[in-house]
Design an enzyme around this catalytic site. Structure first.
Site, PDB file in Angstrom:
ATOM      1  N   ASP A   1      20.179  36.822  -1.957  1.00 39.33           N
ATOM      2  CA  ASP A   1      18.967  37.338  -1.326  1.00 39.33           C
ATOM      3  C   ASP A   1      17.806  37.352  -2.318  1.00 39.33           C
ATOM      4  O   ASP A   1      16.690  36.923  -2.003  1.00 39.33           O
ATOM      5  CB  ASP A   1      19.240  38.746  -0.787  1.00 39.33           C
ATOM      6  CG  ASP A   1      17.991  39.403  -0.215  1.00 39.33           C
ATOM      7  OD1 ASP A   1      17.504  38.956   0.827  1.00 39.33           O
ATOM      8  OD2 ASP A   1      17.505  40.379  -0.830  1.00 39.33           O
TER       9      ASP A   1
ATOM     10  N   GLU B   1      23.021  33.187   2.155  1.00 40.13           N
ATOM     11  CA  GLU B   1      22.562  33.914   0.975  1.00 40.13           C
ATOM     12  C   GLU B   1      23.646  33.914  -0.100  1.00 40.13           C
ATOM     13  O   GLU B   1      23.355  33.705  -1.291  1.00 40.13           O
ATOM     14  CB  GLU B   1      22.195  35.352   1.350  1.00 40.13           C
ATOM     15  CG  GLU B   1      20.923  35.471   2.157  1.00 40.13           C
ATOM     16  CD  GLU B   1      20.585  36.913   2.510  1.00 40.13           C
ATOM     17  OE1 GLU B   1      19.398  37.224   2.629  1.00 40.13           O
ATOM     18  OE2 GLU B   1      21.523  37.724   2.661  1.00 40.13           O
TER      19      GLU B   1
END
Length: 259
Positions: free
Chosen positions: A61, A129
């Protein structure tokens, strides 16, 4: 070495997955194997610890946000911070990353247990991610930067479409509150810490008296749009339901207290 790792050995299936998806053979394939394991299918070690892709997701992320910031800074040399922040938020949103994962074909490789309810909606984006976190650890920042921009964003992102997409978040929030019979309020004022020749406005959004979003801007309108936008990013289906539950409990408390 590429054909040998891809076609032979016990991990050849994972080498093929990474090569087919991203076009390279990893050094440490264990990272990518872990990146595919959703928490619903966690592996339990002998010491009782459950391992899954959540830690790699956390790292990925941050990596994706950093790369996307680099990308937009270069692509839009004349646009302000507010524009780039909003566009970055669209690119790295759960919905956008989920779509990227599906377009890449990553979704068919994710290992998970459970149905397709609310908690399962974004597992492919989460895995994406985690994969970017794995690439970062395995290949380094410059490599994941080029991979994400040149191989993924270039193929699957339409920046022009994103910049022209709906941006009147205040109207959307007001419409939502009216439809669901909730009171929305925008409290906007000058931020006194800024110089008088550069006024800055700060806005807080409240739904039925509860603070749910914040935003700042050079004008009242801009601050309110950014505050409404922050609510749109915060309120997933699950979080929206949670917010409404809190509102219902608050109303129940008020009723019980005689207000």
């Amino acid at each position: 070495m590429r054909p040998i790792r891809r076609n032979f050995g016990r991990d050849r299936a994972y080498y093929r997955i990474v090569d087919d998806l991203f076009g390279f053979i990893p050094h440490n394939v264990e990272l990518y194997k872990l990146a595919l394991i959703h928490k619903s299918a966690s592996l339990v070690l002998e010491d009782g610890r459950a391992i899954n892709n959540e830690r790699l997701e956390y790292l990925g992320d941050a990596v994706i946000e950093a790369v996307t910031s680099d990308y937009l800074f270069i692509e839009y040399p004349d646009r302000d911070e507010g524009f780039m922040t909003q566009l970055r938020s669209k690119i790295v949103s759960r919905q956008s990353l989920n779509a990227l994962a599906v377009n890449l074909g990553l979704d068919v490789h994710v290992i998970s247990n459970g149905g397709t309810g609310i908690t399962q909606k974004h597992i492919y984006g989460d895995a994406f991610e985690a994969m970017m976190g794995a690439v970062y650890l395995d290949q380094g920042y410059e490599f994941v930067n080029r991979l994400l921009i040149n191989n993924i964003y270039f193929r699957f992102l339409n920046l022009e479409e994103l910049t022209e997409s709906e941006s009147d978040f205040k109207s959307r929030l007001i419409e939502w509150s009216q439809k669901n019979r909730h009171q929305v309020e925008f409290r906007t004022e000058h931020d006194k810490e800024y110089a008088s020749n550069h006024p800055v406005f700060y806005c807080t959004v409240l739904v039925d008296g509860m603070e749910v979003g914040h935003g700042a801007g050079d004008s009242k309108k801009e601050a309110e749009q950014r505050a409404a936008f922050s609510v749109s990013q915060y309120m997933s289906d699950e979080q929206c339901a949670s917010l409404l539950d809190k509102v219902d409990r608050l109303e129940g408390t008020r009723s019980g207290s005689g207000f």
